[in-house]
Design a protein around this motif. Structure first.
Motif, mmCIF file in Angstrom:
data_model
loop_
_atom_site.group_PDB
_atom_site.id
_atom_site.type_symbol
_atom_site.label_atom_id
_atom_site.label_comp_id
_atom_site.label_asym_id
_atom_site.label_seq_id
_atom_site.Cartn_x
_atom_site.Cartn_y
_atom_site.Cartn_z
ATOM 1 N N MET A 181 7.100 27.423 -7.862
ATOM 2 C CA MET A 181 7.215 26.062 -7.331
ATOM 3 C C MET A 181 5.963 25.733 -6.520
ATOM 4 N N ASP A 182 5.285 24.659 -6.879
ATOM 5 C CA ASP A 182 4.045 24.279 -6.218
ATOM 6 C C ASP A 182 4.353 23.514 -4.942
ATOM 7 N N ASP A 183 4.074 24.124 -3.768
ATOM 8 C CA ASP A 183 4.389 23.515 -2.488
ATOM 9 C C ASP A 183 3.666 22.201 -2.270
ATOM 10 N N GLN A 184 2.520 21.990 -2.958
ATOM 11 C CA GLN A 184 1.781 20.752 -2.779
ATOM 12 C C GLN A 184 2.559 19.557 -3.329
ATOM 13 N N ARG A 185 3.467 19.808 -4.269
ATOM 14 C CA ARG A 185 4.197 18.702 -4.887
ATOM 15 C C ARG A 185 5.689 18.735 -4.556
ATOM 16 N N VAL A 186 6.085 19.600 -3.680
ATOM 17 C CA VAL A 186 7.488 19.737 -3.304
ATOM 18 C C VAL A 186 7.682 19.245 -1.874
ATOM 19 N N THR A 187 8.691 18.406 -1.677
ATOM 20 C CA THR A 187 8.993 17.865 -0.355
ATOM 21 C C THR A 187 9.901 18.824 0.401
ATOM 22 N N ARG A 188 9.461 19.205 1.577
ATOM 23 C CA ARG A 188 10.308 20.040 2.428
ATOM 24 C C ARG A 188 11.386 19.169 3.062
ATOM 25 N N VAL A 189 12.607 19.686 3.098
ATOM 26 C CA VAL A 189 13.749 18.908 3.585
ATOM 27 C C VAL A 189 14.505 19.679 4.653
ATOM 28 N N VAL A 190 14.912 18.941 5.687
ATOM 29 C CA VAL A 190 15.842 19.464 6.690
ATOM 30 C C VAL A 190 17.136 18.672 6.542
ATOM 31 N N LEU A 191 18.234 19.370 6.312
ATOM 32 C CA LEU A 191 19.542 18.732 6.171
ATOM 33 C C LEU A 191 20.198 18.639 7.544
ATOM 34 N N LEU A 192 20.623 17.439 7.912
ATOM 35 C CA LEU A 192 21.246 17.209 9.208
ATOM 36 C C LEU A 192 22.676 16.700 9.018
ATOM 37 N N ALA A 193 23.639 17.431 9.540
ATOM 38 C CA ALA A 193 25.040 17.015 9.470
ATOM 39 C C ALA A 193 25.513 16.617 10.859
ATOM 40 N N CYS A 194 25.920 15.367 11.006
ATOM 41 C CA CYS A 194 26.480 14.872 12.261
ATOM 42 C C CYS A 194 27.984 14.669 12.071
ATOM 43 N N GLY A 195 28.743 14.899 13.117
ATOM 44 C CA GLY A 195 30.178 14.712 12.993
ATOM 45 C C GLY A 195 30.926 15.331 14.151
ATOM 46 N N SER A 196 32.248 15.261 14.085
ATOM 47 C CA SER A 196 33.082 15.785 15.161
ATOM 48 C C SER A 196 33.135 17.305 15.149
ATOM 49 N N PHE A 197 33.240 17.893 13.950
ATOM 50 C CA PHE A 197 33.404 19.348 13.808
ATOM 51 C C PHE A 197 34.526 19.808 14.748
ATOM 52 N N ASN A 198 35.711 19.260 14.483
ATOM 53 C CA ASN A 198 36.840 19.369 15.404
ATOM 54 C C ASN A 198 38.090 19.933 14.717
ATOM 55 N N PRO A 199 38.058 21.219 14.307
ATOM 56 C CA PRO A 199 36.984 22.202 14.469
ATOM 57 C C PRO A 199 36.109 22.256 13.217
ATOM 58 N N ILE A 200 35.031 23.015 13.293
ATOM 59 C CA ILE A 200 34.201 23.246 12.121
ATOM 60 C C ILE A 200 34.983 24.108 11.144
ATOM 61 N N THR A 201 34.866 23.807 9.847
ATOM 62 C CA THR A 201 35.601 24.533 8.815
ATOM 63 C C THR A 201 34.635 25.174 7.822
ATOM 64 N N ASN A 202 35.177 25.999 6.952
ATOM 65 C CA ASN A 202 34.340 26.603 5.913
ATOM 66 C C ASN A 202 33.755 25.548 4.985
ATOM 67 N N MET A 203 34.468 24.434 4.810
ATOM 68 C CA MET A 203 33.958 23.382 3.932
ATOM 69 C C MET A 203 32.726 22.714 4.529
ATOM 70 N N HIS A 204 32.683 22.583 5.844
ATOM 71 C CA HIS A 204 31.482 22.026 6.479
ATOM 72 C C HIS A 204 30.264 22.881 6.139
ATOM 73 N N LEU A 205 30.438 24.184 6.189
ATOM 74 C CA LEU A 205 29.339 25.100 5.883
ATOM 75 C C LEU A 205 29.018 25.081 4.397
ATOM 76 N N ARG A 206 30.052 24.979 3.583
ATOM 77 C CA ARG A 206 29.874 24.944 2.129
ATOM 78 C C ARG A 206 29.030 23.738 1.702
ATOM 79 N N MET A 207 29.161 22.631 2.426
ATOM 80 C CA MET A 207 28.393 21.430 2.101
ATOM 81 C C MET A 207 26.895 21.691 2.142
ATOM 82 N N PHE A 208 26.455 22.485 3.096
ATOM 83 C CA PHE A 208 25.033 22.799 3.203
ATOM 84 C C PHE A 208 24.550 23.565 1.973
ATOM 85 N N GLU A 209 25.330 24.524 1.533
ATOM 86 C CA GLU A 209 24.944 25.317 0.367
ATOM 87 C C GLU A 209 24.891 24.455 -0.890
#
Length: 272
Positions: A1-29
């Motif tokens: 993968m050529d880094d010059q043509r690939v956009t680096r991404v940071v995924l940001l999840a905002c929410g209550s996480f009341n409580p955090i669940t395995n599905m919240h983590l699964r979303m990132f994957e």
């Protein structure tokens, strides 16, 4: 993968996480797999940002507990982190401002790294000028921040007074959004019905979860109130933390019951 043509991404999840669940983590994957499969992106970080107590959502327990549960859930992850900035604000902060904050933080970190590199490179006399310029161009804007959410959040854009139109335009148009589908939702149909979302449709990445997992924090709290097991729905460390601190009782579920949700209150006051 050529880094010059690939956009680096940071995924940001905002929410209550009341409580955090395995599905919240699964979303990132799921989101990381989807974006990197396109060959256009490389996900370099995931950030969980629990909302502050000022959000005033019914049943929302203290942010200190929600933060600690999020930290426990990510202690074995090598790329997902938890950030406390939003949780520590005295008043509720719009999601667009939270994204802006993290973008600024990432830019500051990039600038710091560039400054260090400049000092190191000053000691070297054999540097290809074109290569240096190219490297600078790919780094000066920092990684792209994308909001990670479920289909329910995307559809909440249509709830009157819950979101400001300019905030939706900024989130989707300037940053981008990764939406994980859930049973019974049709994000593509919702996007088609909204002129604004349709305008920025190329910035919305819809990810289908073929292995359906309908873990709901609301149902988890209900099970906890009734003394039912929630093991394997939440990370083990989170389950232990909840038990240790006696969280999620019938009393805690009534917290903020008679209070208007912060974004509704603020947007209604602004429009009146």
């Amino acid at each position: 993968m050529d880094d010059q043509r690939v956009t680096r991404v940071v995924l940001l999840a905002c929410g209550s996480f009341n409580p955090i669940t395995n599905m919240h983590l699964r979303m990132f994957e799921l989101a990381r797999d989807h974006l990197e499969d396109t060959g256009q992106y490389r996900v370099v970080k995931g950030i969980i940002s629990p909302v502050g107590d000022g959000y005033k959502k019914k049943g929302l327990i203290e942010s200190s507990h929600r933060l600690e549960m999020a930290r426990l859930s990510t202690e074995n992850s090598d790329w997902i982190t938890v950030d406390s900035w939003e949780s520590l604000q005295p008043d509720w902060v719009e999601t667009s401002k939270v994204i802006r904050h993290h973008k600024d933080e990432l830019l500051a970190a990039e600038q710091s790294n560039d400054d260090v590199d400049t000092v190191k490179n000053a000691k070297k006399r054999r540097i290809d000028e074109n290569s240096e310029k190219s490297s600078h161009c790919t780094r000066r804007d920092g990684p792209q921040v994308m909001l990670l959410c479920g289909a329910d959040v995307l559809e909440s854009f249509g709830v009157p007074n819950l979101w400001k139109h300019e905030d939706i335009a900024e989130i989707v148009g300037r940053y981008g959004l990764v939406c994980i589908t859930r049973s019974g939702s049709d994000p593509h149909k919702f996007i088609h019905k909204s002129d604004m979302l349709w305008k920025y449709r190329k910035n919305i990445h819809v990810v289908h979860e073929w292995v359906t997992n309908e873990i709901s924090a609301t149902h988890v709290r209900q099970s906890l109130r009734r003394g039912r097991s929630v093991r394997y729905l939440l990370p083990d460390g989170v389950v232990h933390f909840i038990r240790e601190h006696g969280l999620y009782s019938a009393e805690s579920e009534e917290k903020n019951a008679d209070v208007v949700l912060a974004p509704l209150q603020r947007n209604l006051e602004a429009s009146s």
